[in-house]
Design a protein around this motif. Structure first.
Motif, PDB file in Angstrom:
ATOM      1  N   CYS A  37       0.842  -1.194   0.000  1.00 27.10           N
ATOM      2  CA  CYS A  37       0.000   0.000   0.000  1.00 27.10           C
ATOM      3  C   CYS A  37       0.877   1.244   0.000  1.00 27.10           C
ATOM      4  O   CYS A  37       1.753   1.387   0.854  1.00 27.10           O
ATOM      5  N   LEU A  38       0.627   2.146  -0.935  1.00 22.02           N
ATOM      6  CA  LEU A  38       1.403   3.379  -1.024  1.00 22.02           C
ATOM      7  C   LEU A  38       0.461   4.568  -0.926  1.00 22.02           C
ATOM      8  O   LEU A  38      -0.562   4.614  -1.622  1.00 22.02           O
ATOM      9  N   GLN A  39       0.816   5.517  -0.085  1.00 22.13           N
ATOM     10  CA  GLN A  39      -0.029   6.701   0.051  1.00 22.13           C
ATOM     11  C   GLN A  39       0.402   7.763  -0.944  1.00 22.13           C
ATOM     12  O   GLN A  39       1.592   8.102  -1.023  1.00 22.13           O
ATOM     13  N   PHE A  40      -0.572   8.298  -1.687  1.00 26.00           N
ATOM     14  CA  PHE A  40      -0.256   9.439  -2.553  1.00 26.00           C
ATOM     15  C   PHE A  40      -0.238  10.672  -1.662  1.00 26.00           C
ATOM     16  O   PHE A  40      -1.259  11.025  -1.075  1.00 26.00           O
ATOM     17  N   PRO A  41       0.907  11.354  -1.555  1.00 23.62           N
ATOM     18  CA  PRO A  41       1.017  12.448  -0.582  1.00 23.62           C
ATOM     19  C   PRO A  41       0.269  13.697  -1.045  1.00 23.62           C
ATOM     20  O   PRO A  41       0.246  14.011  -2.240  1.00 23.62           O
ATOM     21  N   ARG A  42      -0.315  14.372  -0.089  1.00 23.81           N
ATOM     22  CA  ARG A  42      -1.020  15.627  -0.413  1.00 23.81           C
ATOM     23  C   ARG A  42      -0.096  16.814  -0.165  1.00 23.81           C
ATOM     24  O   ARG A  42       0.580  16.881   0.862  1.00 23.81           O
ATOM     25  N   ASN A  43      -0.088  17.756  -1.097  1.00 25.18           N
ATOM     26  CA  ASN A  43       0.661  19.016  -0.933  1.00 25.18           C
ATOM     27  C   ASN A  43       2.123  18.780  -0.561  1.00 25.18           C
ATOM     28  O   ASN A  43       2.672  19.483   0.276  1.00 25.18           O
ATOM     29  N   ASN A  44       2.702  17.777  -1.166  1.00 23.49           N
ATOM     30  CA  ASN A  44       4.115  17.497  -0.886  1.00 23.49           C
ATOM     31  C   ASN A  44       4.768  16.963  -2.168  1.00 23.49           C
ATOM     32  O   ASN A  44       4.890  15.755  -2.364  1.00 23.49           O
ATOM     33  N   PRO A  45       5.150  17.876  -3.075  1.00 20.92           N
ATOM     34  CA  PRO A  45       5.687  17.438  -4.374  1.00 20.92           C
ATOM     35  C   PRO A  45       6.903  16.524  -4.237  1.00 20.92           C
ATOM     36  O   PRO A  45       7.052  15.575  -5.011  1.00 20.92           O
ATOM     37  N   GLY A  46       7.752  16.810  -3.276  1.00 23.39           N
ATOM     38  CA  GLY A  46       8.943  15.971  -3.103  1.00 23.39           C
ATOM     39  C   GLY A  46       8.567  14.540  -2.774  1.00 23.39           C
ATOM     40  O   GLY A  46       9.125  13.572  -3.333  1.00 23.39           O
ATOM     41  N   ALA A  47       7.592  14.401  -1.888  1.00 29.57           N
ATOM     42  CA  ALA A  47       7.148  13.052  -1.516  1.00 29.57           C
ATOM     43  C   ALA A  47       6.456  12.365  -2.692  1.00 29.57           C
ATOM     44  O   ALA A  47       6.552  11.143  -2.861  1.00 29.57           O
TER      45      ALA A  47
END
Lengths: 581, 81
Positions: A353-363
Motif C-alpha cells: 500500500c502506497l499513500q499518494f502524498p497531499r501538498n508534498n511534491p517531493g514526496a
C-alpha cells in the motif's frame, strides 16, 4: 546493517538448505563487504545457504578466472580505482606528478580491457552484479579538487566505455551510482583508519550500502504485476463528485502536475506490461466523465478493470485481483487516504500500500521512484506486453466460457486454438525460468531455481524442457507453461511443471501430458508432485487423472491418462532442437 | 556474571558461533584455531559496535585472549563514556 547483525543473519542460515555460492571479486581486503554481502544475500534467499568466497586480494581479473566453470552461482564485482593502477591506491602510491598522469590513464584503460575480457570469458548467462569505483580519486592530478582534471575525465571516459560494454551482457546488472550516492554520501564512504592500517577502504556503512545494492543486483525482487489506483486526490487533484469532471486537475497551470506525472508513470507502466486497475468510491457517471477527458495522460484502454462504486475499497480490490487472477503479494494499491489504505491492508496483508502524498511534491516524486523500484525489470519483453493484453481478452473468454455452462466442449472446439511446443529452448531464456519461479497455483511442487541451477538441470544426461505457447481467437497468451524432466532408460520423469493462471480452462494441461506420452513414446510417467500452500489447482487436476494418489511421486500410465483425457481441439506445432526426435 | 562480561561473551559467540558456552572465557588465539587475523578484525568490529568504542589497532596484537579483551574494554569504557 552492521557487522554484528550480519554475522547473526549468517549464523542463522539453514545449513542443510541448497547452497548459493557467490564469488566476490574485489582487489582490496574484502572482509566487511564479504560479511555484509553474504548477509544481504542470505536475507534475499531464506531458502538457501549463502556462501561468499573471494579470490586473491589485489587480483580482480584473476579472481574472475576462478569462476569460469559452474562452481559459483553468481559473481559480485566491486571495482575500485586501486584495481586500475597502483598509483590510485593510497596504500601503494609512491609517485604522483605531471609526468605520470598520462601513464596512469593508459594503465587504467589497459586494466579495464583486461577486466572486460575476463568478464566476457565467464559462462554465458552467468549472474553478475558489478559496482564501479565508489571512492574519491586520490589527489594525484594537477587540477584543484573542485575542478575536473583532464586526466580524470579521460579515466571517466574509459570507465564509461567499459560500463557500456558490460551493460550489454546478459545476466549482468550494474549498481546505479546515483542510487548509491543517496544511500551512502561520498564523504562518508572512505575509512582512512581501517584502510591505511588494515587494508579495508570502506567504512562499514558504505560497505553495507554497496553490499545491499550488489545483493539487489544478484537477487532482484520479483517485479509486481499490477497496480490499483484511487482517483480523487490521487490520479487527479480534487474530488470529482464535488467540483465536477472539468475542474479536477493535473497540469502545471493548476500547480498539480505531480498528479499528471503520476498519470504519465502509470501509462508507461502499462506499456511495460503492468496491469492497471481503478478502485474508487465515486458516482460512476461523474468519474467516467473525468476519465474521458482528452488531456488525461493515461490511456484508459490500458486500464482494466475499473471499479467505481460506493462499496468498501477492499471489495473492489478483491474483484480486480480476481479478474487479474494474481495474488495480493503481486499487487500495489495507491490511495491518498490512510483510512482506505489501512482497510485494504487489513483485508490483504500481502498487498503493498502506497499513500499518494497531499501538498508534498517531493514526496510525490519519491513515490514515483518507489513505483519504479516495485515494477522495474531488466528489459521489457513482448511477453510482458502480451500478458497485460491477454488479461483483458481473458475477461471475454471467461464470460463466453461461463455462458457455455456445464458442457463447454462446443465452446472449446470453436476457439481455433494453436499450441506451440518448443523443445529444449536456450537455457538462458529468461521467460522460461521466470515462469518456473513466479508461478504459484498450477505448479507441480513449488521448486524455485537460480539460473545456474537451471542450467545444471538442463545439462544432465536425458534432460528435457518443453515450453508451451498458446493463442486462440481471443488473442495470443504467449509462453504460458513449462515442463522439465528426465527421460532415461525408457523412464519418463516430470520434475517441474508450471502453467500460468491466464491459461486455465483451455485444456492445455491435458495437451501437455498428451504431448509427453506421444513425444517420448512412454507408457507411464512419474510426476514429482509435492503439495504447497497455493498449488491446489494442479493438485485438483492430478486428483482427476491419477489413480495412485498416495504415491510420491505420482505415477500416471498412458491408459489412465487416455481414459481421463477429453477430446482436444487445439492444433500443435513443435519447434526447437529436438523437433524431429 | 557481570553485564560487561556477559556482553563480551555475546560478542565472542557472534564471531565464533561454534565456541561452547563454557569455553568462551578461556578462548585465546592459542587455543582457538578460527581466531586468525581476519576473525580478529571482525571481533574488533563487533566490539566497537557493541560497546561504542574505537579500538586502537596498535593494540590488536596484544588482544589475543578473552581475558585481555575484557581488561581492555574495562579500561576503555570509562574513558569513552
Amino acid at each position: 546493517m552492521n557487522i554484528t547483525e550480519a554475522l547473526r543473519i549468517l549464523r542463522a542460515a539453514p545449513h542443510d538448505a541448497p547452497e548459493f555460492r557467490v564469488l566476490l571479486a574485489c582487489g582490496f581486503t574484502p572482509l566487511h563487504l564479504q560479511t555484509l554481502l553474504g548477509a544481504h544475500l542470505q536475507r534475499a534467499l531464506p531458502g538457501h545457504h549463502v556462501s561468499v568466497s573471494t579470490g586473491l586480494f589485489g587480483d580482480l581479473a584473476g579472481a574472475l578466472r576462478l569462476a569460469t566453470d559452474d562452481s559459483v552461482h553468481a559473481i559480485a564485482v566491486a571495482l575500485e580505482w586501486a584495481d586500475l593502477d597502483p598509483r590510485l591506491d593510497l596504500r601503494e602510491a609512491h609517485y604522483w606528478g605531471p609526468s605520470s598522469s598520462s601513464d596512469v590513464v593508459a594503465t587504467a584503460a589497459a586494466a579495464l580491457r583486461r577486466l572486460e575480457s575476463a568478464i566476457c570469458a565467464l559462462p554465458h548467462g552467468t549472474r553478475i552484479g558489478a559496482c564501479l569505483p565508489t571512492l574519491l580519486l586520490p589527489p594525484l592530478f594537477h587540477a584543484p579538487g573542485w575542478q575536473h582534471a583532464e586526466h580524470e575525465l579521460e579515466l571517466d571516459a574509459h570507465l564509461m566505455s567499459f560500463t557500456l560494454a558490460l551493460a550489454r551482457r546478459d545476466g549482468l546488472r550494474l549498481v546505479n551510482a546515483r542510487r548509491l550516492a543517496l544511500r551512502s554520501p561520498a564523504s562518508l564512504r572512505h575509512d582512512a583508519r581501517t584502510h591505511l592500517q588494515l587494508g579495508l577502504p570502506y567504512s562499514i556503512a558504505h560497505a553495507d550500502a554497496v553490499a545491499e545494492l550488489l545483493a539487489h543486483s544478484l537477487i532482484p525482487a520479483s517485479p509486481r504485476k499490477g497496480l490499483i489506483t484511487d482517483l480523487d486526490d490521487t490520479l487527479w487533484h480534487g474530488i470529482v463528485g464535488e467540483v465536477g469532471a472539468a475542474a479536477v486537475s493535473w497540469d502545471l497551470s493548476s500547480h498539480q502536475v505531480v498528479h499528471g506525472l503520476y498519470q504519465t508513470m502509470l501509462n508507461a507502466l502499462a506499456d511495460e506490461g503492468v496491469l492497471l486497475g481503478i478502485a474508487s468510491k465515486n458516482s460512476p457517471e461523474i468519474a467516467a466523465a473525468a476519465l474521458e477527458r482528452a488531456d488525461l495522460r493515461l490511456a484508459m484502454e490500458k486500464v482494466h478493470p475499473v471499479e467505481i462504486n460506493w462499496n468498501r475499497k477492499s471489495e473492489s480490490v478483491r474483484r480486480i485481483l480476481g479478474a487479474w487472477n494474481i495474488g495480493a503479494e503481486s499487487a500495489v494499491f495507491v490511495d491518498d487516504s490512510p483510512l482506505e489504505l489501512a482497510e485494504v491492508k487489513a483485508a490483504f496483508p500481502a498487498i503493498e500500500c502506497l499513500q499518494f502524498p497531499r501538498n508534498n511534491p517531493g514526496a510525490a516524486i519519491a513515490l514515483l521512484h518507489r513505483m519504479r523500484d516495485l515494477f522495474g525489470r531488466d528489459r521489457v519483453s513482448d511477453e510482458d506486453r502480451l500478458r497485460a493484453l491477454s488479461i483483458k481478452s481473458g475477461g471475454e473468454f471467461n464470460a463466453e466460457f461461463a455462458a457455455a455452462g456445464t458442457d463447454p466442449q462446443d465452446f472449446l472446439a470453436s476457439l481455433d486454438a494453436h499450441i506451440t511446443i518448443e523443445i529444449d529452448p536456450d537455457p538462458a531464456d529468461a521467460r522460461t525460468l521466470e515462469l518456473i519461479n513466479k508461478t504459484n497455483q498450477f505448479n507441480l511442487n513449488g521448486r524455485r531455481y537460480v539460473d545456474a541451477e537451471w542450467r545444471a538441470l538442463a545439462a544432465r544426461h536425458g534432460s528435457w524442457v518443453a515450453v508451451i505457447s498458446y493463442r486462440d481467437k481471443f488473442g495470443p497468451l504467449g509462453k504460458i507453461a513449462v515442463l522439465q524432466g528426465l527421460f532415461t532408460a525408457g523412464e519418463l520423469k516430470v520434475e517441474s511443471w508450471v502453467m500460468s493462471c491466464r491459461a486455465f480452462a483451455r485444456q492445455i494441461e491435458f495437451r501437455c501430458l498428451e504431448f509427453l506420452f506421444s513425444h517420448f513414446s512412454a507408457q507411464k510417467m512419474q510426476l514429482a508432485f509435492s503439495p504447497t500452500e497455493r498449488n491446489s489447482p494442479i493438485r485438483d487436476f492430478l486428483s482427476g487423472i491419477c489413480v495412485t494418489q498416495s504415491d510420491s511421486p505420482h505415477t500416471l500410465t498412458r491408459d489412465e491418462f487416455a481414459r481421463a483425457c477429453p477430446e482436444l481441439y487445439d492444433e500443435v506445432t513443435l519447434t526447437g532442437r529436438r523437433e524431429n526426435v | 556474571m557481570s553485564d560487561l562480561k556477559s556482553r563480551l561473551v555475546n560478542c565472542f559467540q557472534t564471531v565464533f558461533p561454534d565456541l561452547p558456552d563454557d569455553q568462551v572465557e578461556l578462548a585465546s588465539q592459542g587455543n582457538l584455531a578460527k581466531w586468525d587475523s581476519i576473525a580478529g578484525i571482525t571481533l574488533v568490529n563487533v566490539l566497537e559496535e557493541e560497546f561504542q568504542i574505537q579500538i586502537d589497532f596498535d593494540r590488536l596484537a596484544d588482544l589475543d585472549s578473552f581475558a585481555k579483551v575484557l581488561d581492555y574494554v574495562r579500561q576503555t569504557l570509562p574513558a569513552t563514556s
